[in-house]
Design a protein around this motif. Structure first.
Motif, mmCIF file in Angstrom:
data_model
loop_
_atom_site.group_PDB
_atom_site.id
_atom_site.type_symbol
_atom_site.label_atom_id
_atom_site.label_comp_id
_atom_site.label_asym_id
_atom_site.label_seq_id
_atom_site.Cartn_x
_atom_site.Cartn_y
_atom_site.Cartn_z
ATOM 1 N N ILE A 131 0.731 -1.244 0.009
ATOM 2 C CA ILE A 131 -0.012 0.021 -0.037
ATOM 3 C C ILE A 131 0.813 0.718 0.217
ATOM 4 O O ILE A 131 1.673 1.447 1.353
ATOM 5 C CB ILE A 131 -0.742 0.016 1.116
ATOM 6 C CG1 ILE A 131 -1.808 -0.993 0.967
ATOM 7 C CG2 ILE A 131 -2.239 1.727 1.537
ATOM 8 C CD1 ILE A 131 -3.196 -1.339 2.600
ATOM 9 N N MET A 132 0.623 2.076 -0.911
ATOM 10 C CA MET A 132 1.403 3.091 -1.389
ATOM 11 C C MET A 132 0.775 4.160 -0.528
ATOM 12 O O MET A 132 0.210 5.165 0.348
ATOM 13 C CB MET A 132 1.665 3.686 -2.071
ATOM 14 C CG MET A 132 2.788 2.561 -3.187
ATOM 15 S SD MET A 132 4.475 2.778 -2.479
ATOM 16 C CE MET A 132 4.704 1.706 -1.309
ATOM 17 N N THR A 133 -0.387 4.673 -0.612
ATOM 18 C CA THR A 133 -1.627 5.903 -0.481
ATOM 19 C C THR A 133 -2.747 5.079 -0.559
ATOM 20 O O THR A 133 -3.333 3.970 -1.665
ATOM 21 C CB THR A 133 -1.095 6.962 -0.812
ATOM 22 O OG1 THR A 133 -1.459 8.615 -0.072
ATOM 23 C CG2 THR A 133 -1.663 6.915 -2.641
ATOM 24 N N HIS A 187 1.052 13.226 3.682
ATOM 25 C CA HIS A 187 1.480 13.586 2.719
ATOM 26 C C HIS A 187 1.199 15.300 3.663
ATOM 27 O O HIS A 187 2.273 16.141 3.638
ATOM 28 C CB HIS A 187 0.411 13.905 1.308
ATOM 29 C CG HIS A 187 0.187 13.023 1.061
ATOM 30 N ND1 HIS A 187 -0.593 12.401 0.446
ATOM 31 C CD2 HIS A 187 1.579 12.029 0.316
ATOM 32 C CE1 HIS A 187 0.525 11.296 -0.495
ATOM 33 N NE2 HIS A 187 0.823 11.003 -0.776
ATOM 34 N N ASP A 230 2.529 9.930 -6.692
ATOM 35 C CA ASP A 230 0.724 10.242 -6.823
ATOM 36 C C ASP A 230 0.893 11.566 -6.735
ATOM 37 O O ASP A 230 -0.606 12.379 -6.895
ATOM 38 C CB ASP A 230 0.186 9.340 -5.455
ATOM 39 C CG ASP A 230 1.486 9.607 -4.682
ATOM 40 O OD1 ASP A 230 0.910 10.761 -3.797
ATOM 41 O OD2 ASP A 230 1.613 8.419 -3.925
ATOM 42 N N ASP A 263 10.054 10.908 -0.960
ATOM 43 C CA ASP A 263 8.452 10.459 -0.779
ATOM 44 C C ASP A 263 8.667 8.835 -1.425
ATOM 45 O O ASP A 263 8.261 8.396 -2.301
ATOM 46 C CB ASP A 263 8.037 10.661 -1.389
ATOM 47 C CG ASP A 263 6.508 9.853 -1.106
ATOM 48 O OD1 ASP A 263 5.904 9.187 -0.576
ATOM 49 O OD2 ASP A 263 5.717 10.943 -1.951
ATOM 50 N N ASP A 274 8.826 1.567 -0.146
ATOM 51 C CA ASP A 274 9.591 0.389 0.567
ATOM 52 C C ASP A 274 10.908 0.211 0.540
ATOM 53 O O ASP A 274 11.378 -0.416 -1.080
ATOM 54 C CB ASP A 274 8.560 -0.446 1.177
ATOM 55 C CG ASP A 274 7.224 -0.341 2.005
ATOM 56 O OD1 ASP A 274 7.479 0.923 3.276
ATOM 57 O OD2 ASP A 274 5.921 -0.135 1.242
ATOM 58 N N PRO A 310 1.835 -1.171 6.937
ATOM 59 C CA PRO A 310 2.182 -2.083 8.658
ATOM 60 C C PRO A 310 2.725 -1.341 10.169
ATOM 61 O O PRO A 310 3.645 -0.658 10.238
ATOM 62 C CB PRO A 310 3.451 -2.614 8.157
ATOM 63 C CG PRO A 310 3.373 -2.151 6.911
ATOM 64 C CD PRO A 310 2.691 -1.101 6.338
ATOM 65 N N CYS A 323 8.156 7.018 -6.243
ATOM 66 C CA CYS A 323 6.826 7.620 -5.315
ATOM 67 C C CYS A 323 6.448 7.773 -4.003
ATOM 68 O O CYS A 323 6.396 6.597 -2.466
ATOM 69 C CB CYS A 323 5.093 6.309 -5.525
ATOM 70 S SG CYS A 323 4.000 6.574 -4.881
HETATM 71 N N1 SPD Z 1 4.908 1.169 3.549
HETATM 72 C C1 SPD Z 1 3.887 2.493 2.767
HETATM 73 C C2 SPD Z 1 5.500 3.364 2.469
HETATM 74 C C3 SPD Z 1 4.737 3.918 2.047
HETATM 75 C C4 SPD Z 1 6.055 5.015 1.202
HETATM 76 N N2 SPD Z 1 5.689 6.441 -0.233
HETATM 77 C C5 SPD Z 1 4.219 6.337 0.032
HETATM 78 C C6 SPD Z 1 3.931 7.635 -1.183
HETATM 79 C C7 SPD Z 1 2.997 8.199 -0.696
HETATM 80 N N3 SPD Z 1 2.594 9.270 -1.456
#
Ligand code: SPD
Length: 441
Positions: free
Chosen positions: A193-195, A204, A228, A298, A301, A369, A441
């Protein structure tokens, strides 16, 4: 029939890996297989496990169809269990073979509940199997489709609609957007999951306003990753900002976000924002010195393609690009979940920025997580993240922009760390610098 049920156990080899790793496709195929065979569906539950594998079951009035897939072996094992005279499990079998692109199959049919060994007794109860006469009361069935992000010991699952709204394999990663019930549209990269629409503001706001509101005059900003658009949106709220360079390696992330996450991507066409589709590592390597007031990393992982981002040479280059009073902020993972990386990366920051110029702050993000997420604040000059915050200005800024997580009190208290985090930060771990470097990202 001389038995109560028919049980077909099937092994599907050389399936299309994409098809058997797509939870939407697998669920729809299994549902259709049940319907074609004449079954009545009661309930459907499917789980995708990142990065590969699906488990699922379709409960039918006449028993169940179940599956487990191993996309990395192009293999799926399937059980088709039906009872009664009218349902033919082989119709389901043929459909699934076709849908999963299986090149070879093996199968066996077992007779379950041999009548020869059974005696029917009369039970004094309504005929609970008589769904047929009540069919109008069961016009629909429950669909439970789950996305799961996990490591060996911990998993986070989100229930979603079952339709993958966006799915594309870019040269760097699998980019997907699913529609989750609890957190709205959710962007995942390689199953992480990013966002999400519902909690993105926490990450953000905190990665952006903590550095920008403690810097006296942030004008030129560099974002590494951030495809994103969430960080750019927050940065562009600051009137002092003249130009933002955003370096995103994966154009597919930008396209997907513009298309399906318009609130997050809302400023990606802003004239102050210059998007560079490029490897962030190369960009900072070639960047002139003293260029930026704030650099925000940004990143994804540090597993898979982004593993090498957490590398000393990259941060040396970032340091060079910063003005003498510049600030670098990075997302530095979960101290609880990504403990090794967390310890390593702070050692690296301290080597470059000096041990008294590196600070850690925390925010609470439900869909990452462990929920506890960390950011590093590295100051090239003397700017202090807490002492240099103009409380009045920050407070007015929060009110003007109706921020939902950040406020000056949160800013200050986010640098107050639990003892176990302090303990981790005091340990010296050499960083593993052998990996390739990539940012996204
Ligand atoms: N485990 C999630 C880490 C996410 C880091 N980047 C998120 C990107 C959102 N713009």
């Amino acid at each position: 029939m001389e038995a109560l049920g028919r049980h077909v156990i099937a092994e599907f080899y050389n399936c299309s890996p994409d098809k058997i790793n797509n939870v939407s496709h697998v669920e729809k195929s299994m549902v259709k297989a049940a319907q074609l065979a004449g079954a009545t569906i009661i309930n459907v539950t499917f789980h995708h496990f990142s990065p590969f594998g699906i488990s699922g079951v379709v409960v039918i009035e006449q028993s169940h169809l179940s599956i487990h897939t191993w996309p990395e072996y192009q293999f799926a094992s399937i059980d088709l269990f039906t009872c009664g005279e009218t349902i033919n499990p082989w119709i389901s079998f043929d459909h699934l073979k076709e849908e999963f692109g299986a090149e070879h199959v093996s199968s066996i049919e077992l007779q379950r509940g041999q009548l020869h060994h059974l005696n029917r007794i009369s039970l004094d109860a309504p005929n609970v199997r008589d769904y047929a006469s009540k069919k109008s009361k069961h016009p629909t069935y429950n669909r439970n489709i789950w996305f799961t992000e996990r490591n060996e010991d911990v998993a986070l699952s989100l229930r979603h609609s079952g339709d993958i709204l966006f799915s594309k394999k870019s040269p760097y990663q699998q980019v997907e957007i699913i529609d989750t019930y609890a957190y709205g549209k959710t962007l995942t990269l390689d199953g992480m999951i990013m966002t999400t629409e519902k909690d993105e503001y926490i990450y953000h706001e905190m990665i952006s306003h903590v550095p920008l509101l403690s810097h006296p005059n942030p004008k030129n900003i560099l974002i590494i990753g951030g495809g994103d658009g969430g960080v750019a949106r927050e940065i562009l709220r600051h009137e002092s900002v003249n130009q933002v360079d955003m370096v995103e390696i994966d154009e597919v992330v930008i396209d997907a976000s513009k298309k399906l996450l318009p609130k997050i991507a809302s400023t990606l066409d802003d004239p102050k924002l210059k998007i560079h589709i490029q490897d962030g590592i190369e960009f900072v390597k070639n960047c002139s010195k003293d260029k930026y007031d704030v650099v925000i990393v940004d990143s994804t992982d540090p597993v898979g393609p982004a593993e090498g981002l957490f590398k000393t040479s990259f941060y040396n280059d970032v340091y060079r690009c910063l003005r003498s009073d510049g600030i670098m902020v990075t997302q530095s993972e979960s101290p609880e979940f990504n403990t090794r990386v967390f310890k390593e990366i702070y050692g690296c920051y301290r080597e470059i920025f000096g041990k008294n110029n590196v600070y850690c702050y925390l925010a609470f993000i439900p869909t990452y997580p462990s929920g506890m997420w960390s950011f590093s604040y590295c100051s090239k000059g003397t700017i202090h993240p807490v002492n240099d915050l103009d409380l009045k200005y920050a407070n007015d800024f929060v009110i003007k922009h109706k921020l939902r997580y950040y406020n000056p009190e949160i800013h200050n208290s986010s640098f107050v760390l639990p003892n176990f985090v302090k303990e981790l930060l005091s340990q010296k771990i050499p960083i593993n610098n052998s990996k390739k470097v990539i940012a996204s990202c």
